[in-house]
Design a protein around this motif. Structure first.
Motif, PDB file in Angstrom:
ATOM      1  N   GLY A 384       0.839  13.446  17.687  1.00  0.00           N
ATOM      2  CA  GLY A 384       1.708  13.002  16.145  1.00  0.00           C
ATOM      3  C   GLY A 384       3.321  12.808  16.379  1.00  0.00           C
ATOM      4  N   ALA A 385       4.244  12.814  15.780  1.00  0.00           N
ATOM      5  CA  ALA A 385       5.800  12.471  15.966  1.00  0.00           C
ATOM      6  C   ALA A 385       5.968  13.352  14.949  1.00  0.00           C
ATOM      7  CB  ALA A 385       6.264  10.967  16.232  1.00  0.00           C
ATOM      8  N   GLY A 386       5.784  13.943  13.698  1.00  0.00           N
ATOM      9  CA  GLY A 386       6.297  14.416  12.794  1.00  0.00           C
ATOM     10  C   GLY A 386       6.536  13.598  11.897  1.00  0.00           C
ATOM     11  N   PRO A 387       7.553  14.273  10.913  1.00  0.00           N
ATOM     12  CA  PRO A 387       7.649  12.913   9.660  1.00  0.00           C
ATOM     13  C   PRO A 387       8.387  11.990  10.264  1.00  0.00           C
ATOM     14  CG  PRO A 387       7.320  15.357   9.129  1.00  0.00           C
ATOM     15  CD  PRO A 387       6.981  15.517  10.208  1.00  0.00           C
ATOM     16  N   GLY A 388       8.418  10.517  10.036  1.00  0.00           N
ATOM     17  CA  GLY A 388       9.276   9.646   9.609  1.00  0.00           C
ATOM     18  C   GLY A 388       9.233   8.898  11.001  1.00  0.00           C
ATOM     19  N   GLY A 389       8.440   9.868  12.485  1.00  0.00           N
ATOM     20  CA  GLY A 389       8.394   9.760  13.601  1.00  0.00           C
ATOM     21  C   GLY A 389       7.988   8.804  14.383  1.00  0.00           C
ATOM     22  N   LEU A 390       7.768   8.028  13.823  1.00  0.00           N
ATOM     23  CA  LEU A 390       6.342   6.751  13.915  1.00  0.00           C
ATOM     24  C   LEU A 390       7.680   5.749  14.341  1.00  0.00           C
ATOM     25  CD1 LEU A 390       3.401   5.175  15.160  1.00  0.00           C
ATOM     26  CD2 LEU A 390       3.841   4.809  12.779  1.00  0.00           C
ATOM     27  N   PRO A 391       7.701   4.583  15.965  1.00  0.00           N
ATOM     28  CA  PRO A 391       8.697   4.002  15.621  1.00  0.00           C
ATOM     29  C   PRO A 391       8.684   2.728  14.888  1.00  0.00           C
ATOM     30  CG  PRO A 391       8.500   4.847  17.333  1.00  0.00           C
ATOM     31  CD  PRO A 391       7.189   5.540  16.701  1.00  0.00           C
ATOM     32  N   GLY A 392       7.479   1.745  14.784  1.00  0.00           N
ATOM     33  CA  GLY A 392       6.656   0.934  14.113  1.00  0.00           C
ATOM     34  C   GLY A 392       7.318  -0.236  15.285  1.00  0.00           C
ATOM     35  N   GLY A 393       7.641  -1.339  14.581  1.00  0.00           N
ATOM     36  CA  GLY A 393       8.383  -2.874  15.019  1.00  0.00           C
ATOM     37  C   GLY A 393       7.847  -3.707  15.496  1.00  0.00           C
ATOM     38  N   ALA A 394       6.177  -2.971  15.019  1.00  0.00           N
ATOM     39  CA  ALA A 394       5.044  -3.976  16.094  1.00  0.00           C
ATOM     40  C   ALA A 394       4.585  -5.055  15.068  1.00  0.00           C
ATOM     41  CB  ALA A 394       4.097  -3.003  16.460  1.00  0.00           C
ATOM     42  N   THR A 395       4.248  -6.123  16.073  1.00  0.00           N
ATOM     43  CA  THR A 395       3.179  -7.220  14.607  1.00  0.00           C
ATOM     44  C   THR A 395       1.389  -6.672  15.381  1.00  0.00           C
ATOM     45  OG1 THR A 395       4.401  -8.502  14.829  1.00  0.00           O
ATOM     46  CG2 THR A 395       1.920  -9.049  14.562  1.00  0.00           C
ATOM     47  N   VAL A 396       0.806  -6.242  14.196  1.00  0.00           N
ATOM     48  CA  VAL A 396      -0.849  -5.158  15.128  1.00  0.00           C
ATOM     49  C   VAL A 396      -1.333  -6.719  14.258  1.00  0.00           C
ATOM     50  CG1 VAL A 396      -2.234  -3.623  14.394  1.00  0.00           C
ATOM     51  CG2 VAL A 396       0.325  -3.347  14.365  1.00  0.00           C
ATOM     52  N   ALA A 397      -2.529  -7.097  15.372  1.00  0.00           N
ATOM     53  CA  ALA A 397      -4.057  -7.865  15.184  1.00  0.00           C
ATOM     54  C   ALA A 397      -4.851  -7.280  14.451  1.00  0.00           C
ATOM     55  CB  ALA A 397      -4.151  -8.371  16.523  1.00  0.00           C
ATOM     56  N   ALA A 398      -5.026  -7.510  13.104  1.00  0.00           N
ATOM     57  CA  ALA A 398      -6.046  -6.811  11.659  1.00  0.00           C
ATOM     58  C   ALA A 398      -7.389  -7.201  11.908  1.00  0.00           C
ATOM     59  CB  ALA A 398      -5.579  -7.068  10.142  1.00  0.00           C
ATOM     60  N   ARG A 399      -7.557  -7.956  13.066  1.00  0.00           N
ATOM     61  CA  ARG A 399      -9.461  -8.109  14.021  1.00  0.00           C
ATOM     62  C   ARG A 399     -10.156  -8.240  12.539  1.00  0.00           C
ATOM     63  NH1 ARG A 399      -9.811  -4.574  18.235  1.00  0.00           N
ATOM     64  NH2 ARG A 399      -7.968  -4.421  19.166  1.00  0.00           N
ATOM     65  N   LEU A 400     -10.015  -9.145  11.597  1.00  0.00           N
ATOM     66  CA  LEU A 400     -10.674  -9.748  10.001  1.00  0.00           C
ATOM     67  C   LEU A 400     -11.452  -8.392   9.182  1.00  0.00           C
ATOM     68  CD1 LEU A 400     -13.068 -12.287  12.257  1.00  0.00           C
ATOM     69  CD2 LEU A 400     -11.145 -13.276   9.962  1.00  0.00           C
ATOM     70  N   ASP A 401      -9.882  -6.844   9.652  1.00  0.00           N
ATOM     71  CA  ASP A 401     -11.028  -5.907   9.100  1.00  0.00           C
ATOM     72  C   ASP A 401      -9.618  -5.681   8.369  1.00  0.00           C
ATOM     73  OD1 ASP A 401     -11.627  -3.482   8.988  1.00  0.00           O
ATOM     74  OD2 ASP A 401     -12.112  -3.242  11.066  1.00  0.00           O
ATOM     75  N   HIS A 402     -10.347  -5.243   6.938  1.00  0.00           N
ATOM     76  CA  HIS A 402      -9.802  -4.687   6.523  1.00  0.00           C
ATOM     77  C   HIS A 402      -9.113  -3.679   5.908  1.00  0.00           C
ATOM     78  CE1 HIS A 402     -13.065  -2.453   3.627  1.00  0.00           C
ATOM     79  NE2 HIS A 402     -13.784  -3.815   4.814  1.00  0.00           N
ATOM     80  N   ARG A 403      -9.655  -2.375   6.445  1.00  0.00           N
ATOM     81  CA  ARG A 403      -9.444  -1.313   6.500  1.00  0.00           C
ATOM     82  C   ARG A 403      -7.894  -0.997   7.910  1.00  0.00           C
ATOM     83  NH1 ARG A 403     -12.024   1.364   2.716  1.00  0.00           N
ATOM     84  NH2 ARG A 403     -14.272   0.657   3.020  1.00  0.00           N
ATOM     85  N   ILE A 404      -8.216  -1.994   8.747  1.00  0.00           N
ATOM     86  CA  ILE A 404      -7.102  -1.944   9.737  1.00  0.00           C
ATOM     87  C   ILE A 404      -6.032  -2.632   9.089  1.00  0.00           C
ATOM     88  CG2 ILE A 404      -6.522  -2.909  12.138  1.00  0.00           C
ATOM     89  CD1 ILE A 404      -8.908  -0.675  12.614  1.00  0.00           C
ATOM     90  N   ALA A 405      -6.083  -3.591   8.806  1.00  0.00           N
ATOM     91  CA  ALA A 405      -4.599  -4.370   8.067  1.00  0.00           C
ATOM     92  C   ALA A 405      -4.083  -3.255   7.432  1.00  0.00           C
ATOM     93  CB  ALA A 405      -4.968  -5.374   7.013  1.00  0.00           C
ATOM     94  N   MET A 406      -4.762  -2.492   6.413  1.00  0.00           N
ATOM     95  CA  MET A 406      -3.923  -1.878   5.026  1.00  0.00           C
ATOM     96  C   MET A 406      -3.699  -0.316   5.840  1.00  0.00           C
ATOM     97  SD  MET A 406      -6.568  -1.734   1.654  1.00  0.00           S
ATOM     98  CE  MET A 406      -8.135  -1.825   2.557  1.00  0.00           C
ATOM     99  N   SER A 407      -4.508  -0.304   7.006  1.00  0.00           N
ATOM    100  CA  SER A 407      -4.274   1.065   6.917  1.00  0.00           C
ATOM    101  C   SER A 407      -2.727   0.716   7.919  1.00  0.00           C
ATOM    102  CB  SER A 407      -4.823   1.248   8.842  1.00  0.00           C
ATOM    103  OG  SER A 407      -6.138   1.941   8.100  1.00  0.00           O
ATOM    104  N   PHE A 408      -2.409  -0.202   8.403  1.00  0.00           N
ATOM    105  CA  PHE A 408      -0.882  -0.535   9.481  1.00  0.00           C
ATOM    106  C   PHE A 408       0.298  -0.610   8.149  1.00  0.00           C
ATOM    107  CE2 PHE A 408      -3.155  -0.368  13.359  1.00  0.00           C
ATOM    108  CZ  PHE A 408      -2.692   0.454  14.208  1.00  0.00           C
ATOM    109  N   LEU A 409      -0.119  -1.209   7.536  1.00  0.00           N
ATOM    110  CA  LEU A 409       1.050  -1.768   6.322  1.00  0.00           C
ATOM    111  C   LEU A 409       1.256  -0.130   6.194  1.00  0.00           C
ATOM    112  CD1 LEU A 409      -1.273  -4.433   4.286  1.00  0.00           C
ATOM    113  CD2 LEU A 409       1.598  -4.764   5.652  1.00  0.00           C
ATOM    114  N   ILE A 410       0.411   0.339   5.335  1.00  0.00           N
ATOM    115  CA  ILE A 410       0.642   1.740   5.266  1.00  0.00           C
ATOM    116  C   ILE A 410       1.876   2.536   6.038  1.00  0.00           C
ATOM    117  CG2 ILE A 410       0.197   4.377   4.720  1.00  0.00           C
ATOM    118  CD1 ILE A 410      -0.842   1.776   2.280  1.00  0.00           C
ATOM    119  N   ALA A 411       1.059   2.868   7.667  1.00  0.00           N
ATOM    120  CA  ALA A 411       2.158   3.114   9.121  1.00  0.00           C
ATOM    121  C   ALA A 411       2.854   2.270   8.559  1.00  0.00           C
ATOM    122  CB  ALA A 411       1.469   2.509  10.166  1.00  0.00           C
ATOM    123  N   GLY A 412       4.114   1.148   8.531  1.00  0.00           N
ATOM    124  CA  GLY A 412       5.020   0.778   8.048  1.00  0.00           C
ATOM    125  C   GLY A 412       5.405   1.032   6.929  1.00  0.00           C
TER     126      GLY A 412
END
Length: 452
Positions: A384-412
């Motif tokens: 972990g990078a701590g609160p607000g420490g995730l840089p982001g700025g990427a396009t992520v492959a969801a791989r037809l997986d609903h939980r992967i897609a939702m997780s990275f939207l929350i990450a953003g």
């Protein structure tokens, strides 16, 4: 490609505080089982709060194909006129289970001891997933499966004409395997027994007992033992489906990592075989409170309040907890990226055979967003990078997986730069209201181009 159409890329920029009530969908596991057991009962089962995601709708269509009368009366309100144990008719067409591993495996179990044949298929993700873990124990009843290499879909299953009861020890911790065997045991004479080394979600056992089957559960030296006496006459039920703890995980975890947030998820199911994520979040220091605890339809429920929690720290998640939170590791990994220190998640090999290889998908996606992630075949660790420490700025492959897609939207929503998922379409399989629900709480999503 999307699970059911053209890819729909979506971007999540940083969010302001999330506030309000999150009315997440009905529990997916209970929704599947309500339809299947309703189809195997004699008479009319009425359901309220049914999840109307594509996975569950595909199971409803399958039950109709096997001869049950399935009627939608309004939002979340359905009825099923069942055909009785062993009463399934042979379907006239291929059974398409879409993206749902739960749906296809449980339906296979439900028909495996009836002397009919059915061919099953699904989308590209489901056709890549292993079915041998279910067809092998179903063969012990006398069922016969013929499919693609590795036991993959499309697959034709011929049910046993003279089924025999089975005593089966599950080689992997899988509620789908256990449930398929128990459902097959409904139309076999005598006692069918399933023994698990680690107890998995117990909705099937609870619901079988509620429908009138004779089910006993005990812990033995060999493991968690479930015995079912075959050929009961299942009684129709009135089922109120609690809200899905796996779907609730997304707004809850978003509230924990987005500054200033406080939300409530009313009427969330807290079955102890499903609540591992919430125990883990509390172990990490999350500000969660459970209000108005009660029981509805044999399932424990409560109203869950989640507040922004900047003091969360990484932990080692006990491997024996994995079965009670297997679907929640992707969103836990996002929380871990916003905590202080390392979160180690051992005993998670089952993630490699979900809708996608979720360990690989989360590791690659989080690394693209600037996080450090280590992985083995059976574990992964997020530094972990701590609160607000995730840089982001990427396009992520969801791989037809609903939980992967939702997780990275929350990450953003908590990252320093927006995060895009290449296809948000699969989210509809389990959480069709995800985007409007999150936007009502205060999130902001933006349509993106495929090459964003």
């Amino acid at each position: 490609m999307a699970a059911h159409g053209t890819p729909t890329p979506l971007t999540a920029p940083a969010s302001g505080p999330l506030t309000g009530e999150a009315h997440v969908p009905g529990d997916k596991s209970i929704s599947h089982r309500s339809l299947i057991l309703g189809a195997l009962a004699v008479g009319e089962t009425r359901i309220t709060g049914l999840l109307e995601g594509q996975d569950v709708l595909d199971t409803a269509t399958a039950m109709a194909a096997f001869g049950a009368e399935v009627v939608r009366h309004g939002e979340g309100r359905w009825s099923i006129h069942g055909v009785g144990t062993g009463g399934f008719a042979e379907p006239e067409d291929v059974i398409d289970c879409g993206n749902s591993g739960t749906g296809v495996r449980l339906v296979m179990g439900a028909m495996a001891t009836t002397p009919i044949a059915a061919t099953f298929t699904g989308d590209a993700s489901l056709r890549a997933r292993p079915m041998g873990r279910v067809t092998e124990p179903l063969a012990l009843f006398g069922a016969e499966a013929r499919g693609r290499a590795g036991g993959r879909l499309p697959l034709t299953l011929t049910g046993a004409a003279l089924p025999v009861p089975v005593d089966y020890a599950t080689p992997v911790a899988s509620a789908q395997v256990k449930s398929a065997v128990l459902l097959a045991g409904l139309n076999a004479p005598g006692a069918t027994v399933v023994t698990e080394r680690v107890a998995t979600r117990d909705h099937t056992e609870r619901m079988l007992a509620g429908f009138g089957a004779e089910v006993t559960v005990e812990d033995t030296a060999a493991g968690h033992r479930i015995a079912l006496i075959g050929r009961p006459e299942l009684r129709p039920q009135a089922i109120a489906v609690p809200r899905d703890p796996s779907s609730a995980a997304f707004p809850v975890c978003a509230a924990l990592i987005v500054p200033g947030s406080e939300i409530v998820v009313p009427n969330i199911g807290l079955n102890p075989t499903r609540a591992g994520l919430y125990t883990t979040l509390q172990d990490m220091g999350a500000d969660l409170t459970f209000e108005n605890p009660r029981e509805e339809g044999g399932e424990p429920v409560a109203d869950l309040r989640a507040r922004y929690s900047p003091a969360m720290r990484g932990i080692t998640v006990p491997p024996e907890r994995a079965a009670s939170m297997i679907d929640e590791y992707p969103i836990l990994a996002v929380v871990a990226a916003n905590a202080e220190g390392a979160t180690h998640m051992p005993g998670t090999h089952e993630l490699r055979v979900k809708e996608s290889d979720r360990i690989d998908a989360m590791a690659r996606g989080l690394r693209a967003c600037g996080a450090r992630v280590d992985e083995t075949e059976d574990s992964f660790t997020v530094h972990g990078a701590g609160p607000g420490g995730l840089p982001g700025g990427a396009t992520v492959a969801a791989r037809l997986d609903h939980r992967i897609a939702m997780s990275f939207l929350i990450a953003g929503m908590a990252a320093r730069a927006p995060v895009t998922v290449d296809d948000a379409g699969p989210i509809a399989t389990s959480f069709p209201d995800f985007r409007p629900l999150m936007e009502r709480l205060g999130a902001r999503f933006e349509a993106a181009t495929e090459d964003a």
